[in-house]
Structure formats: structure tokens, C-alpha cells
Design an enzyme around this catalytic site. Structure first.
Site: not given
Ligand code: GLV
Length: 308
Positions: A223, A271
């Protein structure tokens, strides 16, 4: 009764299809289409808007559709039901592949060759034997452990920093507060896999990142908010860090004016270090729904007080 599905920006079509295939008689609501809140028995969700979970009076469990449950930390009132983590080997495999790729990128100097090419430079850069290239993992949960194993099997010298006693084959462990500085100081690459909790928010601040050598690179796949982004930028700008691969950010999607987009030492990915495959991940969902209906404990449980 019904199963509520929501998966943030990623959409729920594939989840809904995979779930319906395994549980054909089940009613599925895809948020925000919820004809009757009282019907909702299971909330299979990720990044559901704040406050929403408390509005389903007959909820029996929250089943996470992503690896991280940090979005639940925003809630002031969580329903008193079990929260179940999603474990999907496919996503762990993808994240491992992402790390292997970027570690190899730095180890074999591909970042330097990209720069050399722009200048038409033909020059080999030496690299150490692979077992002298040191990669460290921060966050030795199921994802971090797998990444550590894969790197170690590839030949890298792998270490991890842990708070409590653990044993992981072929991974050298640095333990507790007193071993944090020596852990950081020896690394060529640091991979952050720490979950975002109240304890890890801003954990990699200027002081801690500053323990890395000036040539060291940082890969962040957990994160964004675990790293103090401003501190990272200052260290990169001052030549006190060698580079960073950032897959996650405190604010996502990454704002168009964010410094990381254009920073010469930073690689941004959206991400995307791992992708959850509904077709395989749905098995753990179905398994837990059936367990709960049979009066058994779901597995593995997410602990909202710890944040993972
Ligand atoms: C992505 O970041 C997840 O939490 O699956």
C-alpha cells in the site's frame, strides 16, 4: 437470502459469473443494485464505500475480494461478523513474478542500459554473482514468504525483517527493533509487502528509508501509505537512494500532477503487481460460505484490530 458483490473499480461481472456457476441457486446482488438490504447474508466485497457494511441487518460474514482489508479500517462501526481473507495462489504467483522481474531489472542493470541507449552508449556493466545480490522483504506474510522463497530459489541472497519469531527456509531473518538498521543497511533491493495498518502507516519514513545504502532500490507492492512519498522523493533527489518501483500510492488512481510520473529514478505501475482471478479465487469464497452455513468457522480470518 443474497450474496452482495463489490470489487471497487475492477467490476463484478467475472465474480458474479464464477459464483453463480458454483452456486446456481444463489441470489447475487452487485452493489449498488441492492433491491432489499435485509436479504444480504454475505458481503463479498473490496473497497466498498464507507458506512455501507453497517446497513445490512442480516449479514453473516464479510468475505474480502482482495488481499488487503485496509479499506475496513475507515469504518467507524464494523458489523460484528467474521471477516474472511481471500487467499488465492494465482495472485500470489503474479506478485512473485512482478518482484522477480524488477529485481532482475535492477540486478542486471537494465535501468542503466535504458539510459545508455538514449545516449547511444554501448558499454557493458558488471554485476556481482547472484548470491551476493541482497534482496530484503518487509512483511513476511503469505505473499512475502512466497516472494522470498522464489527469489532465494533463483539464487539471490534473501533476508527479511520480522517482529516475531519465524522460520522460513533460505531466508535470513533480522528480528526486532534492534535489527532493523542492520537489515536495511545491507540491502541492494527492499521489497515492501507490509499491510497498511495504524502501525505501518508512514512506517518507511525519511529516517528508516535513509538506512538503505545510496545505491539501494525500493519496490512497493503493498500500500502506498506505508511509505512517506515526500521522504522517498527527497532521498531520490538527493542521491541517497538508487531508485524505486511503485505499484501503489497513497492516492489512487495516481493524480496526473504527482511527482512520481516523471521522476527519472521511478517506475510507476498502476496497482497491478497481481491480478485476482475470479475463476480460481471464487473457490475460497464458496468454501467459506458453505462452512458458515454448516456452522463451521471460516478460514483464514482477518483480524480488524491488527489490520491483516
Ligand atoms: C489489492 O491490492 C488487494 O488488496 O487485493
Amino acid at each position: 437470502m443474497a450474496i452482495l458483490l463489490y470489487n471497487g473499480d475492477f467490476g463484478t461481472d467475472a465474480w458474479s459469473e464464477a459464483l453463480q456457476q458454483q452456486l446456481p441457486d444463489e441470489t447475487i446482488y452487485c452493489y449498488p443494485q441492492v433491491p432489499n438490504r435485509e436479504d444480504v447474508e454475505f458481503a463479498a466485497v473490496w473497497n466498498l464505500p464507507q458506512g455501507e457494511l453497517a446497513t445490512y441487518p442480516n449479514l453473516r460474514a464479510i468475505l474480502l475480494l482482495g488481499a488487503g482489508g485496509d479499506f475496513l479500517m475507515r469504518e467507524t462501526r464494523l458489523p460484528n461478523v467474521p471477516i474472511v481473507r481471500l487467499v488465492d495462489d494465482a495472485v500470489i504467483g503474479d506478485m512473485t513474478q512482478y518482484c522477480l522481474y524488477w529485481v532482475a531489472h535492477y540486478y542486471r542493470n537494465f535501468h542503466e542500459y535504458a539510459r545508455q541507449q538514449l545516449e547511444g552508449v554501448w558499454k557493458r556493466i558488471e554485476y556481482p554473482p547472484i548470491d551476493e545480490y541482497r534482496v530484503g522483504i518487509l512483511g513476511l506474510g503469505n505473499i512475502g514468504t512466497e516472494i522470498g522463497r522464489a527469489l532465494s530459489c533463483t539464487g539471490y541472497q534473501v533476508s527479511a525483517w520480522v517482529q516475531s519469531h519465524r522460520e522460513v527456509d533460505q531466508v535470513k531473518l533480522y528480528k526486532g527493533v534492534e535489527e532493523f538498521a542492520p537489515f536495511m543497511a545491507q540491502l541492494d533491493v527492499l521489497i515492501n509487502v507490509l499491510p497498511l495498518t495504524s502501525n505501518t502507516h508512514g512506517f518507511l519514513n525519511s529516517e528508516r528509508l535513509g538506512l538503505l545504502g545510496t545505491h539501494a532500490k525500493v519496490i512497493n507492492i503493498s500500500r502506498g501509505a506505508v511509505i512517506d512519498e515526500r521522504a522517498l522523493k527527497s532521498l531520490l533527489d538527493a542521491g541517497k537512494l538508487g531508485g524505486a518501483v511503485l505499484d501503489v500510492f497513497a492516492s489512487e488512481p495516481l493524480p496526473s500532477d504527482h511527482w512520481a510520473w516523471a521522476h527519472p529514478l521511478v517506475q510507476v505501475t498502476p496497482h497491478s503487481s497481481g491480478q485476482t482471478y475470479p475463476r480460481s479465487a471464487v473457490n475460497s469464497l464458496v468454501d467459506n460460505i458453505l462452512r458458515i452455513r454448516a456452522g463451521e468457522e471460516p478460514y483464514p480470518l482477518f483480524d480488524p484490530t491488527r489490520g491483516y
